[in-house]
Design a protein around this motif. Structure first.
Motif: not given
Length: 285
Positions: A1-12, A232-242
């Motif tokens: 099984m995996f753990e997931y985390h979502f992130f917001l990326l904002t260009t500065r 201020d462009t807004k993007m999203w991504f996620f990572i996973s790991f065991p």
């Protein structure tokens, strides 16, 4: 099984994460885009590389980087008197950073609005629910296919904004709604386009910067231009790991320290470009 985390990326700052030389004679270097709609994206490989550099050099965690991101070079090991070379696979999986909001110029109450579309918003919400099991409450009205875009206003007499030469429709909301924020953006600064028009904005309204390459004597050798994501462009991504590693201190450091400092992603760091802020997305964000 995996753990997931979502992130917001904002260009500065202006940010150019390129996909190589363009075939067009008009623009020399294009930003990365995903098909079939040519929406700006930052590929996982580019994102992972930038975060690895940040983790190694800015956060001073070089010794732990191979564990998280995988080996860059083979490591020599002695086994039964023989020397072998070993490569480590990454523990953390990175996924593409996808667009949420694109700042675009306007003639209205504000000189720019955050443009998005039903396809872009629903894609995030559906992925978030599929992975976390939680409904992300966007609480936004979406335009019909025949509307150009909708924006929100308190005063019924307030003029509808013109955005990149396009006029939309105002939806009247109370002050409490207008002051609510979604991904750090007040709702009265959002413009939700129909999908087709938004894809056209992504194609035609990305800033292009011109550069002048000088030789050792300060003489111009070549002029070239490149697309950049605006501030201020807004993007999203996620990572996973065991999930067995969710309490590992190395993983915890990665997740908690990412928001501490800006990360440099893409080209032209010496020109102040590519500064990005990363924050973890929670359901009440």
């Amino acid at each position: 099984m995996f753990e997931y985390h979502f992130f917001l990326l904002t260009t500065r700052s202006y940010t150019h994460v390129g996909q190589g030389a363009a075939e067009s004679a008009v623009i020399d270097s294009l930003i990365q885009r995903e098909q079939p709609y040519n929406i700006p994206v930052i590929y996982a490989s580019s994102l992972k590389g930038a975060i690895r550099d940040h983790y190694e050099f800015i956060l001073d965690k070089k010794d732990e980087a191979d564990f998280l991101f995988g080996s860059q070079e083979p490591e020599e090991l002695e086994l039964n008197g023989k020397t072998t070379k070993t490569m480590y696979q990454a523990i953390v999986n990175f996924f593409d950073a996808r667009l949420l909001f694109l700042p675009v110029g306007a003639l209205a109450k504000y000189n720019y609005y955050y443009a998005t579309s039903p396809y872009v918003l629903n894609r995030f919400a559906e992925m978030y629910k599929q992975i976390t099991g939680i409904d992300y409450q966007l609480q936004l009205e979406l335009p019909s296919k025949i509307e150009t875009f909708i924006s929100y206003a308190k005063d019924k007499n307030e003029l509808t904004p013109w955005i990149e030469g396009i006029q939309g429709n105002n939806i009247h909301k109370d002050k409490e709604f207008l002051n609510q924020k979604l991904f750090g953006i007040k709702k009265d600064k959002m413009a939700i386009f129909n999908d087709e028009l938004f894809f056209a904005l992504c194609r035609d309204c990305i800033p292009v910067l011109e550069h002048n390459k000088l030789d050792d004597y300060g003489i111009s050798e070549n002029k070239f231009n490149e697309e950049v994501l605006p501030y201020d462009t807004k993007m999203w991504f996620f990572i996973s790991f065991p999930d067995t590693l969710k309490n590992d201190p190395t993983i915890t450091t990665l997740i908690t320290k990412l928001p501490d400092k800006y990360i440099q992603i893409g080209a032209n760091a010496s020109l102040g470009q590519g500064l990005c802020e990363i924050e973890e997305i929670k359901n009440d964000y």
